[in-house]
Structures are given as C-alpha cells and as structure tokens.
Design an enzyme around this catalytic site. Structure first.
Site, mmCIF file in Angstrom:
data_model
loop_
_atom_site.group_PDB
_atom_site.id
_atom_site.type_symbol
_atom_site.label_atom_id
_atom_site.label_comp_id
_atom_site.label_asym_id
_atom_site.label_seq_id
_atom_site.Cartn_x
_atom_site.Cartn_y
_atom_site.Cartn_z
ATOM 1 N N SER A 8 1.224 -1.171 -0.339
ATOM 2 C CA SER A 8 0.171 0.199 0.027
ATOM 3 C C SER A 8 1.095 0.901 0.657
ATOM 4 O O SER A 8 1.550 1.851 1.251
ATOM 5 C CB SER A 8 -0.836 -0.496 1.329
ATOM 6 O OG SER A 8 -1.119 1.518 1.252
ATOM 7 N N HIS A 33 -0.724 -1.107 -4.472
ATOM 8 C CA HIS A 33 -1.649 -0.827 -3.716
ATOM 9 C C HIS A 33 -2.007 0.702 -3.814
ATOM 10 O O HIS A 33 -1.913 1.421 -3.086
ATOM 11 C CB HIS A 33 -2.117 -1.412 -2.610
ATOM 12 C CG HIS A 33 -3.928 -1.667 -2.365
ATOM 13 N ND1 HIS A 33 -4.449 -2.073 -2.420
ATOM 14 C CD2 HIS A 33 -4.271 -0.922 -0.434
ATOM 15 C CE1 HIS A 33 -5.764 -1.644 -1.724
ATOM 16 N NE2 HIS A 33 -5.639 -0.673 -0.685
ATOM 17 N N ASP A 35 -4.121 3.874 -2.378
ATOM 18 C CA ASP A 35 -5.554 4.160 -1.761
ATOM 19 C C ASP A 35 -6.428 5.741 -2.010
ATOM 20 O O ASP A 35 -5.137 6.840 -1.410
ATOM 21 C CB ASP A 35 -5.399 4.494 -0.196
ATOM 22 C CG ASP A 35 -5.199 3.017 0.131
ATOM 23 O OD1 ASP A 35 -6.223 1.727 0.407
ATOM 24 O OD2 ASP A 35 -4.170 2.193 0.874
ATOM 25 N N MET A 37 -8.766 8.430 -0.750
ATOM 26 C CA MET A 37 -9.071 9.266 0.303
ATOM 27 C C MET A 37 -10.128 10.179 -0.140
ATOM 28 O O MET A 37 -9.654 10.785 -0.346
ATOM 29 C CB MET A 37 -8.812 9.016 1.848
ATOM 30 C CG MET A 37 -8.063 7.532 1.672
ATOM 31 S SD MET A 37 -7.489 7.716 3.320
ATOM 32 C CE MET A 37 -6.970 6.013 3.581
ATOM 33 N N HIS A 66 -7.935 1.334 -4.698
ATOM 34 C CA HIS A 66 -8.914 1.028 -3.788
ATOM 35 C C HIS A 66 -9.851 2.476 -3.263
ATOM 36 O O HIS A 66 -9.192 3.276 -2.882
ATOM 37 C CB HIS A 66 -7.974 0.455 -2.153
ATOM 38 C CG HIS A 66 -9.003 0.056 -1.289
ATOM 39 N ND1 HIS A 66 -9.002 0.618 0.417
ATOM 40 C CD2 HIS A 66 -11.027 0.379 -1.050
ATOM 41 C CE1 HIS A 66 -10.143 -0.090 1.514
ATOM 42 N NE2 HIS A 66 -10.694 -0.190 0.579
ATOM 43 N N MET A 68 -12.156 4.839 -1.600
ATOM 44 C CA MET A 68 -12.769 4.978 -0.106
ATOM 45 C C MET A 68 -13.550 5.927 -0.503
ATOM 46 O O MET A 68 -12.421 7.616 0.388
ATOM 47 C CB MET A 68 -11.440 4.666 0.782
ATOM 48 C CG MET A 68 -11.579 3.756 0.950
ATOM 49 S SD MET A 68 -9.711 3.209 2.223
ATOM 50 C CE MET A 68 -8.836 3.670 1.230
ATOM 51 N N MET A 140 -11.642 -5.733 4.385
ATOM 52 C CA MET A 140 -10.881 -5.113 5.822
ATOM 53 C C MET A 140 -11.301 -5.334 6.842
ATOM 54 O O MET A 140 -11.894 -5.450 7.408
ATOM 55 C CB MET A 140 -12.295 -3.884 5.215
ATOM 56 C CG MET A 140 -11.386 -2.463 3.694
ATOM 57 S SD MET A 140 -10.378 -2.153 3.445
ATOM 58 C CE MET A 140 -9.863 -0.877 4.500
ATOM 59 N N GLY A 147 -3.610 4.298 7.794
ATOM 60 C CA GLY A 147 -2.530 3.232 7.950
ATOM 61 C C GLY A 147 -1.898 3.292 9.264
ATOM 62 O O GLY A 147 -2.032 3.846 9.150
ATOM 63 N N GLY A 148 -1.773 1.769 9.711
ATOM 64 C CA GLY A 148 -0.948 1.249 10.711
ATOM 65 C C GLY A 148 -1.791 0.687 11.859
ATOM 66 O O GLY A 148 -1.441 1.296 13.184
ATOM 67 N N ASP A 179 -7.061 -6.292 3.560
ATOM 68 C CA ASP A 179 -6.945 -5.601 3.774
ATOM 69 C C ASP A 179 -6.061 -4.496 4.884
ATOM 70 O O ASP A 179 -7.785 -4.371 5.782
ATOM 71 C CB ASP A 179 -6.909 -3.805 2.623
ATOM 72 C CG ASP A 179 -6.416 -2.850 2.714
ATOM 73 O OD1 ASP A 179 -4.629 -2.079 3.642
ATOM 74 O OD2 ASP A 179 -6.702 -2.054 2.115
ATOM 75 N N GLY A 180 -5.392 -4.306 5.614
ATOM 76 C CA GLY A 180 -5.361 -3.552 6.650
ATOM 77 C C GLY A 180 -4.366 -3.465 8.259
ATOM 78 O O GLY A 180 -4.809 -5.549 9.433
ATOM 79 N N GLY A 181 -3.422 -4.098 8.368
ATOM 80 C CA GLY A 181 -3.346 -4.414 9.814
ATOM 81 C C GLY A 181 -2.176 -5.654 9.373
ATOM 82 O O GLY A 181 -2.069 -7.062 10.452
ATOM 83 N N GLY A 201 1.281 -2.529 4.298
ATOM 84 C CA GLY A 201 1.469 -0.677 3.930
ATOM 85 C C GLY A 201 2.960 -0.586 4.792
ATOM 86 O O GLY A 201 4.001 -0.459 4.505
ATOM 87 N N SER A 202 2.747 -0.173 6.087
ATOM 88 C CA SER A 202 3.541 0.061 7.359
ATOM 89 C C SER A 202 4.332 -0.876 7.708
ATOM 90 O O SER A 202 5.675 -1.138 8.434
ATOM 91 C CB SER A 202 2.837 0.949 8.839
ATOM 92 O OG SER A 202 1.954 0.057 8.873
HETATM 93 C C1 DX5 Z 1 -6.554 2.188 4.904
HETATM 94 C C2 DX5 Z 1 -6.016 1.385 3.830
HETATM 95 C C3 DX5 Z 1 -4.978 0.209 3.538
HETATM 96 C C4 DX5 Z 1 -3.598 1.401 4.601
HETATM 97 C C5 DX5 Z 1 -3.099 -0.219 5.315
HETATM 98 O O1 DX5 Z 1 -8.148 2.586 4.874
HETATM 99 O O2 DX5 Z 1 -6.893 1.258 3.082
HETATM 100 O O3 DX5 Z 1 -4.875 0.440 2.433
HETATM 101 O O4 DX5 Z 1 -2.756 1.875 3.885
HETATM 102 O O5 DX5 Z 1 -2.175 0.438 6.071
HETATM 103 P P1 DX5 Z 1 -1.462 -0.719 7.285
HETATM 104 O O6 DX5 Z 1 -1.584 -1.880 6.432
HETATM 105 O O7 DX5 Z 1 -0.333 -0.374 7.271
HETATM 106 O O8 DX5 Z 1 -2.593 -1.183 8.228
HETATM 107 ZN ZN ZN Z 2 -6.657 0.216 0.496
#
Ligand code: DX5
Ligand code: ZN
Length: 221
Positions: A8, A33, A35, A37, A66, A68, A140, A147-148, A179-181, A201-202
């Site tokens: 991400s 990926h 994102d 928003m 993605h 959002m 999700m 992120g994070g 996606d996420g964590g 991502g992180s």
């Molecule tokens: C959150 C995003 C994710 C985010 C994931 O809304 O859709 O793609 O970047 O980040 P990590 O991997 O750090 O949870």
């Molecule tokens: Zn995402």
C-alpha cells in the site's frame, strides 16, 4: 497459487515515489495498492487521479486502486483513464444493490477488473449476491481511513466463510483480498483462511528489510 503481495503506497515516501515503486517490484510485489480517500466516506484525504496517472507512467505492476469514496460511479472513468487495472469500491458507499451492480458494470465496460470492499462491521453474506459479477472481494481488517492500525480478527472468519461459500458454489475466478494491519503473523492467518491477495503498508514501507518482509508474507507455511 501463491499469495499476491500488494504494497500500500499510503505508507510510502511520497517525495520518492519512483524509488519506492522500483523497490516494491524488485523485491517481488506483483501489485501496487493505491488508496483513494475523499474526506467524506472516510475521515481522511489521501491521493487521487493525478498521482495515479504519474504512478502508472513509472510502474508496470498491476494498479490495485481502492476507492474509499462516496459516489464511486462518478469517478470510475477518471481512474480508468489514469491507469487503474483493478478498481475496488465500497459496498457501503452504494445506496442499493442495483447501484452496486451498476458500478460493477460500468467498470467492466472499460475492460478493467472490478472489486467490492466491505468494512469490518459489514456482514460478508451481504456481498454473496455479487460474486458472479465481481473479480475481487476486499475484506477490510481495519476501519478504512488510516494506515498503521491493528488487525481486526473478525476478518479471519469472513475470509473463511467467503472461501467456503465460493468453493461450494464454484466461484473460482473471484479473488479474496485483505487490507489493514497485515504483518508476518496476521498475513499467515489470512492465507490459512483462504486469502489470495495481501495488502500491506506500514509493515513494508519505511523498513530497510522490505525484501525479507515481502518474502515472509509470501512464504507463509
Ligand atoms: C486503510 C487502507 C490501507 C492501509 C493499510 O484505509 O485501505 O490500504 O494503507 O495500511 P497498513 O498495512 O499499515 O494497515
Ligand atoms: Zn486500501
């Protein structure tokens, strides 16, 4: 099939995107990926069409976008023109099932792959009716927007239930993404439950050992 890694960009160094994209590819990521928003569907604003266009010119990985955002239908064409290969929008951003089908059809009319995403609180059974018309379901495992965050274990049950349903009714072409964590251990749990694509991502960007981290996500047995 081995798991696909989709780093991400949200956690990448935005002042050095070209170098970050190069690293992701060199270290074995198949997708990237992206994102989007809008500060309305989620309480944060990130990147959009012009950045995707620039990324597409420098990167031949599959652009996994993605969305959002509210009113996804309005923005499909600009993201297609900017180079999206897969456009995933949120089930919760649509007012009706008819609208979900309309957005899927619109994306497919441009010969681009289409995905539907659900937030942690949405029951996975709600999207079963769209399986024949979608290329990917994005589960999700955090509230979309940042992120994070910490992985929400409810995602594991959703992935297993969805995989079981897809096996039972022969939906073998639709991919499941999470996606996420995602890190080494949550990634492993998701792969065991039947996920095809891991977004991270992180866990990946901002670390000297990104290569090893991608390998850990891939070699999960
Ligand atoms: C959150 C995003 C994710 C985010 C994931 O809304 O859709 O793609 O970047 O980040 P990590 O991997 O750090 O949870
Ligand atoms: Zn995402």
């Amino acid at each position: 099939m081995s798991v696909i890694i989709s780093p991400s960009l949200l956690s990448a160094d935005f002042a050095n995107l070209e170098a970050e994209l190069k690293k992701a590819k060199e270290f074995g990521a198949e997708w990237i990926h992206f994102d989007v928003m809008d500060g309305h569907f989620v309480p944060n604003i990130s990147i959009g069409v012009p950045v995707l266009k620039a990324v597409s010119q420098k990167c031949d990985l599959l652009k996994d976008v993605h969305l959002m955002i509210s009113n996804p239908k309005k923005y499909i064409k600009p993201f297609v023109d900017a180079g999206a290969d897969l456009l995933t929008f949120h089930y919760e951003a649509c007012k009706s099932d008819t609208e979900v089908f309309e957005v899927l059809d619109l994306i497919h009319s441009y010969n681009v792959k289409a995905g539907i995403s659900i937030k942690p609180g949405t029951n996975v059974r709600k999207i079963y009716k769209f399986l024949a018309s979608t290329d990917l379901i994005l589960i999700m495992s955090v509230e979309p927007g940042f992120g994070g965050q910490k992985f929400d274990p409810r995602a594991i049950f959703k992935i297993s239930n969805l995989r079981e349903y897809m096996n039972k009714y022969d939906f073998h072409k639709t991919l499941i993404e999470v996606d996420g964590g995602i890190n080494e251990s949550t990634g492993k749990e998701c792969v065991k439950s039947g996920v095809d694509v891991l977004v991270a991502g992180s866990y990946l960007f901002g670390h000297d050992d990104m290569k090893e981290r991608i390998n850990k996500l891939k070699n999960n047995d």
